[in-house]
Motif scaffolding. Structure first.
Motif, PDB file in Angstrom:
ATOM      1  N   VAL A 610       0.840  -1.209   0.000  1.00  0.00           N
ATOM      2  CA  VAL A 610       0.000   0.000   0.000  1.00  0.00           C
ATOM      3  C   VAL A 610       0.866   1.247   0.000  1.00  0.00           C
ATOM      4  O   VAL A 610       0.614   2.197  -0.756  1.00  0.00           O
ATOM      5  CB  VAL A 610      -0.946   0.000   1.221  1.00  0.00           C
ATOM      6  N   ARG A 611       1.926   1.271   0.843  1.00  0.00           N
ATOM      7  CA  ARG A 611       2.794   2.456   0.885  1.00  0.00           C
ATOM      8  C   ARG A 611       3.457   2.695  -0.462  1.00  0.00           C
ATOM      9  O   ARG A 611       3.488   3.822  -0.954  1.00  0.00           O
ATOM     10  CB  ARG A 611       3.866   2.275   1.972  1.00  0.00           C
ATOM     11  N   LYS A 612       3.988   1.645  -1.063  1.00  0.00           N
ATOM     12  CA  LYS A 612       4.690   1.792  -2.337  1.00  0.00           C
ATOM     13  C   LYS A 612       3.748   2.317  -3.424  1.00  0.00           C
ATOM     14  O   LYS A 612       4.078   3.253  -4.161  1.00  0.00           O
ATOM     15  CB  LYS A 612       5.283   0.446  -2.754  1.00  0.00           C
ATOM     16  N   GLN A 613       2.536   1.707  -3.514  1.00  0.00           N
ATOM     17  CA  GLN A 613       1.593   2.139  -4.542  1.00  0.00           C
ATOM     18  C   GLN A 613       1.119   3.570  -4.280  1.00  0.00           C
ATOM     19  O   GLN A 613       0.994   4.384  -5.202  1.00  0.00           O
ATOM     20  CB  GLN A 613       0.394   1.193  -4.577  1.00  0.00           C
ATOM     21  N   ALA A 614       0.853   3.886  -3.005  1.00  0.00           N
ATOM     22  CA  ALA A 614       0.397   5.233  -2.656  1.00  0.00           C
ATOM     23  C   ALA A 614       1.467   6.270  -2.975  1.00  0.00           C
ATOM     24  O   ALA A 614       1.158   7.373  -3.460  1.00  0.00           O
ATOM     25  CB  ALA A 614       0.022   5.298  -1.176  1.00  0.00           C
ATOM     26  N   PHE A 615       2.733   5.941  -2.745  1.00  0.00           N
ATOM     27  CA  PHE A 615       3.816   6.879  -3.038  1.00  0.00           C
ATOM     28  C   PHE A 615       3.946   7.095  -4.545  1.00  0.00           C
ATOM     29  O   PHE A 615       4.173   8.220  -5.009  1.00  0.00           O
ATOM     30  CB  PHE A 615       5.141   6.349  -2.475  1.00  0.00           C
ATOM     31  N   GLU A 616       3.829   6.013  -5.324  1.00  0.00           N
ATOM     32  CA  GLU A 616       3.913   6.152  -6.782  1.00  0.00           C
ATOM     33  C   GLU A 616       2.803   7.063  -7.308  1.00  0.00           C
ATOM     34  O   GLU A 616       3.041   7.970  -8.117  1.00  0.00           O
ATOM     35  CB  GLU A 616       3.826   4.778  -7.447  1.00  0.00           C
ATOM     36  N   ASP A 617       1.580   6.830  -6.820  1.00  0.00           N
ATOM     37  CA  ASP A 617       0.449   7.633  -7.281  1.00  0.00           C
ATOM     38  C   ASP A 617       0.526   9.061  -6.745  1.00  0.00           C
ATOM     39  O   ASP A 617       0.101  10.016  -7.415  1.00  0.00           O
ATOM     40  CB  ASP A 617      -0.868   6.979  -6.848  1.00  0.00           C
ATOM     41  N   LEU A 618       1.081   9.218  -5.541  1.00  0.00           N
ATOM     42  CA  LEU A 618       1.210  10.560  -4.959  1.00  0.00           C
ATOM     43  C   LEU A 618       2.114  11.437  -5.807  1.00  0.00           C
ATOM     44  O   LEU A 618       1.853  12.641  -5.952  1.00  0.00           O
ATOM     45  CB  LEU A 618       1.761  10.447  -3.526  1.00  0.00           C
ATOM     46  N   LEU A 619       3.156  10.858  -6.389  1.00  0.00           N
ATOM     47  CA  LEU A 619       4.053  11.649  -7.238  1.00  0.00           C
ATOM     48  C   LEU A 619       3.299  12.257  -8.422  1.00  0.00           C
ATOM     49  O   LEU A 619       3.515  13.415  -8.796  1.00  0.00           O
ATOM     50  CB  LEU A 619       5.202  10.772  -7.748  1.00  0.00           C
ATOM     51  N   ILE A 620       2.385  11.471  -8.990  1.00  0.00           N
ATOM     52  CA  ILE A 620       1.593  11.980 -10.120  1.00  0.00           C
ATOM     53  C   ILE A 620       0.678  13.112  -9.650  1.00  0.00           C
ATOM     54  O   ILE A 620       0.569  14.157 -10.303  1.00  0.00           O
ATOM     55  CB  ILE A 620       0.765  10.838 -10.741  1.00  0.00           C
ATOM     56  N   ILE A 621       0.026  12.898  -8.498  1.00  0.00           N
ATOM     57  CA  ILE A 621      -0.899  13.912  -7.965  1.00  0.00           C
ATOM     58  C   ILE A 621      -0.162  15.206  -7.653  1.00  0.00           C
ATOM     59  O   ILE A 621      -0.631  16.308  -7.979  1.00  0.00           O
ATOM     60  CB  ILE A 621      -1.617  13.376  -6.709  1.00  0.00           C
ATOM     61  N   LEU A 622       1.010  15.098  -7.044  1.00  0.00           N
ATOM     62  CA  LEU A 622       1.775  16.296  -6.681  1.00  0.00           C
ATOM     63  C   LEU A 622       2.210  17.067  -7.916  1.00  0.00           C
ATOM     64  O   LEU A 622       2.241  18.300  -7.915  1.00  0.00           O
ATOM     65  CB  LEU A 622       3.008  15.895  -5.857  1.00  0.00           C
TER      66      LEU A 622
END
Length: 795
Positions: A610-622
């Motif tokens: 969950v952390r890894k996927q959330a971090f990957e997607d967070l980069l796109i959102i940011l």
């Protein structure tokens, strides 16, 4: 990107008109190495080694051609298509490396952000690859020889010392085990032995030099490692000892020579004959391999005291043969000290005295009884149970089988050690024996589990009454080794013939009843019910499916937005795991599978996913929405109290270049209060690293204001059970208002869950709530839908 971009890129298309459009985009990103290919020109297809692959598909027929593309394992692929992803089945070589999928019309802004994010990821992997080269250099300079082979003995890797080369130019020479290793072993012999034992040790001589190789499997038994040491000096020393022990080699007494740490250096033939162990099985191993487990700790302390202070010991000792048989021997141990080096060795001579009458009686006893408690062992108990069931069948009578588990015994072992744990088990066995009748049969079947046979019962209630008496007896204070223990039993009962007409079923059903007691909170007695087994089987099936899903990472991460009630702006989102179980063709609720993951050790891998996927997607959102966006991630209590959790979290954030201001951890109130003192230390450590902290489901647990003021948190989340009914239940509205007031007192943000209507939102604003989350704004959704949601909010 202003500087030159050293990431190589390949662009594939099936429409020539779009080639220049994309080339111009890539040039704006300063790509220095750009290759373009037409999918329709099959002659151009080859192995693609570039790091970034962009594919534009206008026709579904192109899918048939790109499935033959051979990409590098580290390549990342971006696909742009005129079709929605759900209407396409991407080839596996694309799906495995897919970084993002775009449906036309292409949003240039989002495409640019994703492209930039992908380049960052590629450069990060390059950095990690450099770390691997450093590790390779470290192994090359190590003092031992090391090589890795495939199962068909082809060389994969070897350090310089192993192949005796100045440069690692062997990679092009097709080396194998036969040409590189000095060992006289065939590679097939190594594989055969590794199938039986995890590490195979083999010694050999080459050009007057002695070596010891350790062989073992890695990567799911796909490769074999050979780590080789020069043991010439050790071998010479052992040979000298053998010469001095030549007199004993032909002796009928067993002889063993050890070093000062009791590791075996050599043995004689009689040793192997008496114990059943060969030289290869014991040399280099601790002599404790013979330990029977019968003797108390004080016995071995006295033995070593005599050896250290007097240089010798002799007496009767019980040891264990290779086949598990316990036997008595007369043992004499002498200390051998080198006057020049002060090096200490020990030589032991022993004789098997099993034929002595007294020893024979002890052997018979330990064959039927548990050596620690003196109770019957599992095999003997089942023999008696079988006999009693046959008798009950003939007499049309009933008997009760109890399956007893000592609650929280593992905590005693972990806290006080196994010696104290053994004393506890002996005392428990004594109390059980004193509580029951002499004709009742008791056995220790392993660990902290006991079986009891109550013969000739009149009614099921008799068994329940006896179970309750046992629990009352064990609950009396137990004072051992200057500590007081408060114990209880979980007892499951099955009745013959109602709950089974054979030993297997009767034991299984008593075990199932005991499991239900554990589930209900321990410290109780319960009769078997057939529904227990059905529910248990369902849980086992779900557990197995979850284990497979965890191994394959068959999960998705959905995102539910968090809204600022004042500005109505999306300021963040909560990452929520979703699992579609292919065995049941249904989504499984996290409330159902997360407890299973916590109880069976899978939560750590799931949390990391969950952390890894959330971090990957967070980069796109940011990159595409708001640099101040906050991603909230739930933390299981098992993860939270794990020693390495904070280190793993910070390392992953660093690898993804995630700023602490963009991450918020949500810890459930009840989880914190399980160990509030330790929780405060962990929360403070997280706060020291500037991690935002929120207490989830606040109000549903049992924390106090005294503890709340000690928690370094930045947010309280009101449990949705209060928010959902606050418009019609006055108590829920008052609780919600109270929590909001508390947040103001402690100067932290407050967020309401379960906001499902405009009336909810209005009432919360009137109360002074800061943030809201719920179906009124949006349900949890996949990342692409969430990006579209954010885009729609911006319009």
């Amino acid at each position: 990107m202003n500087s030159n971009n050293d990431v190589s890129i390949s662009f594939f298309f099936d429409d020539k008109n779009i080639e220049n459009f994309y080339i111009n985009i890539f040039k704006k990103f300063n790509f220095q190495n750009i290759e373009t290919f037409s999918i329709n020109q099959e002659s151009q297809l080859k192995k693609i080694k570039n790091e970034l692959i962009v594919i534009d598909i206008s026709s579904k027929k192109s899918l048939l051609k790109i499935k033959n593309f051979d990409f590098s394992k580290t390549s990342k692929v971006i696909v742009i298509s005129a079709f929605l992803k759900k209407y396409l089945t991407l080839p596996s070589n694309i799906e495995k490396r897919l970084y993002h999928f775009f449906s036309k019309p292409l949003d240039f802004k989002i495409f640019s952000k994703v492209l930039e994010s992908c380049v960052i990821q590629v450069n990060r992997y390059k950095f990690l690859d450099n770390k691997e080269r450093i590790l390779v250099d470290l192994v090359d300079k190590s003092p031992f020889k090391m090589a890795v082979y495939t199962l068909d003995e082809k060389l994969v890797y070897a350090n310089k010392d192993y192949i005796d080369l100045k440069e690692l130019d062997y990679l092009t020479e097709n080396k194998n085990f036969s040409t590189l290793s000095h060992s006289d072993l065939k590679f097939k012999e190594i594989l055969y032995n590794l199938k039986k034992i995890s590490t195979y040790v083999y010694e050999y001589e080459y050009l007057n030099t002695f070596y010891r190789s350790f062989y073992y499997f890695i990567k799911n038994e796909s490769f074999v490692v050979d780590i080789c040491f020069d043991i010439t000096k050790e071998k010479t020393r052992i040979d000298d000892l053998k010469k001095s022990a030549l007199f004993f080699e032909k002796s009928s007494e067993g002889v063993v020579v050890t070093d000062k740490n009791a590791n075996v250096l050599t043995i004689n033939t009689a040793f192997a004959k008496i114990t059943g162990f060969t030289k290869d099985e014991v040399i280099g191993k601790s002599i404790n391999v013979l330990s029977s487990g019968i003797h108390e700790k004080s016995f071995y302390k006295n033995l070593w005291d005599n050896l250290i202070f007097h240089g010798k010991w002799q007496g009767e000792i019980w040891n264990r043969r290779k086949n598990g048989e316990v036997y008595p021997e007369w043992l004499s141990i002498t200390q051998i000290k080198d006057p020049k080096t002060d090096e200490v060795n020990y030589m032991a001579l022993f004789t098997d005295i099993s034929s002595i009458k007294e020893a024979d009686k002890k052997l018979q006893f330990y064959a039927k009884h548990d050596h620690l408690t003196g109770l019957l062992n599992k095999v003997q108990f089942e023999n008696i149970l079988n006999f009693s069931m046959e008798r009950a069948k003939r007499n049309s009578s009933k008997l009760a089988l109890m399956f007893i588990d000592l609650d929280h015994f593992k905590e005693i072992n972990d806290t006080y050690g196994h010696n104290v744990g053994d004393l506890v088990l002996k005392t428990v066995a004594s109390r059980i024996s004193k509580t029951l009748r002499k004709e009742d049969v008791i056995a220790r079947i392993g660990g902290d589990e006991f079986n009891i046979l109550i013969d000739y019962i009149e009614d099921e209630s008799d068994a329940l009454e006896i179970g309750n008496k046992l629990n009352e007896a064990i609950k009396k204070d137990m004072y051992l080794e200057n500590a007081t223990f408060y114990l209880s039993f979980s007892i499951g009962i099955s009745i013959y013939p109602y709950h089974g007409i054979n030993t297997k079923d009767l034991i299984k059903n008593a075990d199932a009843a005991m499991y239900e007691v554990k589930k209900a909170g321990r410290d109780g007695v319960m009769l078997y019910n057939s529904e227990f087994t059905k529910n248990l089987l369902k849980k086992v099936e779900l557990q197995n499916s979850l284990k497979e899903a965890t191994k394959n990472e068959d999960f998705e991460v959905y995102y539910q937005p968090v809204i600022n009630l004042s500005s109505k702006k999306v300021i963040g989102a909560e990452a929520l795991i979703r699992w579609y179980d292919s065995n049941t063709n249904a989504y499984i609720s996290p409330e159902k599978f997360i407890p299973i993951a916590e109880n069976h050790g899978m939560i750590y891998d799931i949390g990391r996913f969950v952390r890894k996927q959330a971090f990957e997607d967070l980069l796109i959102i940011l990159n595409s929405y708001d640099p101040n966006f906050i991603m909230s991630i739930n933390v299981s209590s098992k993860e939270f109290f794990q020693d390495e959790y904070i280190k793993d979290l910070l390392t992953m954030m660093k690898d993804f270049s995630i700023d602490t201001k963009n991450i918020e951890l949500e810890i459930t109130e009840t989880h914190i209060m399980k160990n509030s003192d330790l929780a405060i230390k962990i929360l403070n450590k997280l706060k020291e690293n500037n991690i935002n902290l929120a207490i989830d489901d606040f109000g549903s647990g049992y924390s106090s204001l005294n503890y709340l003021k000690k928690f370094p948190i930045s947010k309280l989340k009101i449990d949705k059970s209060f928010v959902l009914d606050m418009l019609k239940v006055e108590d829920d509205r008052l609780i919600t208002q109270t929590i909001i007031n508390i947040s103001k007192i402690f100067k932290v943000k407050v967020q309401a869950e379960g906001v499902e209507s405009k009336a909810h939102e209005f009432e919360l604003m009137q109360m002074g709530c800061d943030l809201s989350q719920g179906y009124y704004h949006a349900r949890p959704m996949p990342i692409n839908d969430f990006l579209n949601f954010l885009e729609g909010r911006n319009k």
